[in-house]
Scaffold this active site. Sequence first.
Site, PDB file in Angstrom:
ATOM      1  CG  LEU A 118      12.468  72.088  13.904  1.00  0.00           C
ATOM      2  CD1 LEU A 118      13.480  71.453  14.861  1.00  0.00           C
ATOM      3  CD2 LEU A 118      11.452  71.055  13.467  1.00  0.00           C
ATOM      4  CG  ASP A 119       6.013  74.756  15.847  1.00  0.00           C
ATOM      5  OD1 ASP A 119       6.055  75.397  14.780  1.00  0.00           O
ATOM      6  OD2 ASP A 119       5.132  73.926  16.121  1.00  0.00           O
ATOM      7  CG  MET A 120      10.553  79.200  20.888  1.00  0.00           C
ATOM      8  SD  MET A 120      10.067  80.797  21.563  1.00  0.00           S
ATOM      9  CE  MET A 120       8.622  80.315  22.525  1.00  0.00           C
TER      10      MET A 120
END
Length: 560
Positions: A408-410
């Site tokens: 997942l993106d940060m």
Amino acid sequence: MYSYSLFFCNLAADKRNFMKKIHPLETALLPPPRFTYPFCYEPHPLCEAAVAEVCRYIESHPGIKRDADRGKMFGVLVVETGRKDKRGMPEIGFLATFSGLLKGGNNRGWFVPPVYDAQQADGVFKTREKEISAVNRLIDSIEHNTETLRLRREFAERREEERRAVERHKAVMERSKRLRDMIRMQHNIEPEVRSQLIRESQFQKAELKRIQKAHAAIVARAEDALRGIEERLAALRRQRREMSDSLQRWLFSQYEMLNARGEVKNIVDIFSDFRGALPPAAAGDCCAPKLLQYAYGNGLHPLCMAEFWWGESPQSEIRHHLAYYPSCRSRCLPILSWMMQGLEVDPNPQENDVSRELPIVYEDNNMWVVDKPSGMLSVPGKIRRESVFDILKAKCSDDTEPLVVHRLDMETSGLLIFAKNAETQKCLQRQFEQRLVEKRYVALVSPVPKEHTGTVSLPMRPNPLDRPRQIIDRKNGREAVTHYNIIGIDGDKARIALYPVTGRTHQLRVHCAHRDGLAAPIVGDALYGLPGSRLMLHCERITINSTDGKRLKLVSRVPF
């Protein structure tokens, strides 16, 4: 004899020109204690005041506005001028500029000039560019010459005739072989018949070689007639590439970039030292390097900086009118890393070592499913920040570590899966590849999309000049498909459920924000929309098969 009056006139002209570039800021606002970190920042109020002045200037100059309305990045740099104001305090003003060209030029009086003006009509760059254009025209004239077109057409026709003749004979051979096989299946075939079948097969194979040889000679004659032209074109293309590479290298060597210590280094050396590579096209022509170069060169002390977009968004990228953006990393990171040496700069706000709780939603002998908070990395990255991997690694024995299944993106929160062994990792990743995993994300977007349910299909690829941004590329992009439906509306915001069919980087963020998608950026998306307290995107549900074949339906509470 040199005229002293002319010398002082030139000094006065230079001073007047300098004063045109620095614009006053009548404000009681205090400057920040440190200079802006250009790759992740919230604009300082002084920068916002300067941007308001730039907007007024653009609005009051129709020619500039018409060009800017097509889409242009502008930048401001707030500086101390070295003088005192009426209160005896350090005088504050600002510089402004634009990226690339504006209204066909790169030197517009109100804005700071380029680091190097390559647009001078009689300058070295334009002169050599004309020489390259002359080679281009020669290549084009040969490419479209009647004789070239005739010879290429003849060569293509001879190749096609060869292909068809070989295909026709092979079809005859295939039919004859089937007939011979049928005859051989009969009992008591006469030896003479058997010998005749063998001779027929041998003859057809020899005939194929004769056909291939005859046509190869015809094709070779057509190729020989064309060879001289193609060799000349290849030589001209090599010459053009060498001229272009040489000119580009020469141009970058003219960009002598200052830093706050007064040291100088050209862009070729900056990129060589930073990445061991040549600079990308247009390096040095972005807003931030132009602003800092002018400030250093004129004895101005930089206080804070910001860049903003004006006008229409490009077709492939996502930009919003009057939204602030960080400096691009591919062109500007090496340059600004050099230019900011000697300045006291804000730390990267994304870098911290603050530990946070990581809820574990599901765990068995083979995997973890965690509820990742927004702002936490999935795996260790370039910035110094704790990751899910780091936290799970602490739970492992010395000789093992968590294995990535997906990411997942940060800025995205929600369900994230890690495997405890390689066999589980392969099993789970295979399910993602075969699209057997069902995922549902919840996002808050603004404005409310026109259609309440539907599918977005926009192929994507990374933007190599502005990572980690992704762009839409209908020709070279990879397939990216998202289903969606609105599940709630509150004023100008909508809560939507997103069901990604593919798993491209930033897919949901781009599909929501792009004008050919939902045209509704996710709230808090600093890359593709407007910054906020956090990115309002959460992976709420994942349905996946465990290694023992059990169908797991995992759910996380949406935190917004």
